[in-house]
Design a protein around this motif. Structure first.
Motif, mmCIF file in Angstrom:
data_model
loop_
_atom_site.group_PDB
_atom_site.id
_atom_site.type_symbol
_atom_site.label_atom_id
_atom_site.label_comp_id
_atom_site.label_asym_id
_atom_site.label_seq_id
_atom_site.Cartn_x
_atom_site.Cartn_y
_atom_site.Cartn_z
ATOM 1 N N UNK A 128 -10.459 3.766 7.726
ATOM 2 C CA UNK A 128 -10.620 2.577 6.891
ATOM 3 C C UNK A 128 -9.225 2.622 5.871
ATOM 4 N N UNK A 129 -8.868 4.013 5.601
ATOM 5 C CA UNK A 129 -7.727 3.922 4.570
ATOM 6 C C UNK A 129 -6.512 3.633 5.406
ATOM 7 N N UNK A 130 -6.532 4.327 6.732
ATOM 8 C CA UNK A 130 -5.300 4.020 7.618
ATOM 9 C C UNK A 130 -5.242 2.665 7.655
ATOM 10 N N UNK A 131 -6.036 1.792 8.022
ATOM 11 C CA UNK A 131 -6.037 0.171 8.379
ATOM 12 C C UNK A 131 -5.634 -0.324 7.188
ATOM 13 N N UNK A 132 -6.159 -0.033 5.794
ATOM 14 C CA UNK A 132 -5.517 -0.836 4.904
ATOM 15 C C UNK A 132 -4.292 -0.462 4.274
ATOM 16 N N UNK A 133 -3.827 0.763 4.409
ATOM 17 C CA UNK A 133 -2.597 1.260 3.970
ATOM 18 C C UNK A 133 -1.366 0.401 4.635
#
Length: 223
Positions: A128-133
């Protein structure tokens, strides 16, 4: 043609995915596919719902939008190590694409199916962090495009684009293509290039712009 993704062969090439826990890595490698798209392939089109999130391993995808006046505007390019933010947005919101993606070169990518994307966004903090970054970085780029079109002088933007995209001093692009890159009319680009040529900064031939005075062009580009 799609092919099964080799175990761990592509995940570590993306910042933010290398630290995924083994269970999540196993899901990605087992349920994703490697796809190879020839140059010129329409990767996605307006009105079409995205079926996969593509993470580019090689090549370039040009993302562009057609305005109500019929004018094309290039929004950004996704290159190796990146994903497409518009596809991400559509998958998160369950909406259709509003822009077009074209393979500018031959492209190799890992295709993550929507069901896998949904599951991992919900269950994996790292994914999720990868996607939103990635989403946040690209949104900043898009705001910069809007600012450039609205407020920056066209001669400066054109000089920047020529320097940025010229390969060994020669840019291969038509006036219409440059207009799409910069969000303006072809006639505006033609007039500006004619002025650059009058000053001895460039030479034009069909579909090409050759830089003759890089120092002068760079001085203008730097504002």
């Amino acid at each position: 043609m799609p092919a099964p993704a080799k175990e761990g062969s592509w995940i570590d090439r993306f910042d933010g995915l290398s630290g995924l826990e083994p269970r999540i890595r196993d899901i990605l490698t087992a349920r994703s596919q490697l796809v190879r798209l020839p140059k010129g392939t329409v990767v996605f089109a307006p009105g079409k719902s995205p079926e996969n999130l593509l993470l580019l391993l090689s090549g370039t995808v040009r993302v562009q939008q057609l305005g109500e006046n019929g004018r094309e505007v290039v929004l950004y390019r996704a290159t190796a190590g990146e994903s497409c933010v518009l596809t991400t947005a559509c998958m998160l919101a369950y909406e259709d694409h509003a822009a077009e993606g074209i393979a500018e070169t031959e492209v190799t990518a890992a295709a993550i199916p929507r069901a896998v994307f949904d599951d991992l966004v919900a269950s994996s903090k790292e994914f999720r962090n990868f996607v939103f970054r990635a989403y946040s970085r690209r949104m900043t780029d898009l705001f910069r495009v809007i600012e450039d079109i609205a407020f920056r002088r066209m001669d400066i933007r054109l000089a920047q684009k020529i320097i940025e995209r010229a390969d060994t001093g020669v840019l291969k692009a038509t006036h219409a293509q440059l207009a799409a890159e910069l969000g303006t009319a072809r006639e505006v680009i033609s007039r500006q290039l004619a002025e650059f040529q009058r000053r001895g900064w460039v030479a034009q031939s069909r579909g090409t712009v050759e830089i003759l005075d890089c120092a002068a062009l760079r001085q203008l580009a730097e504002g």
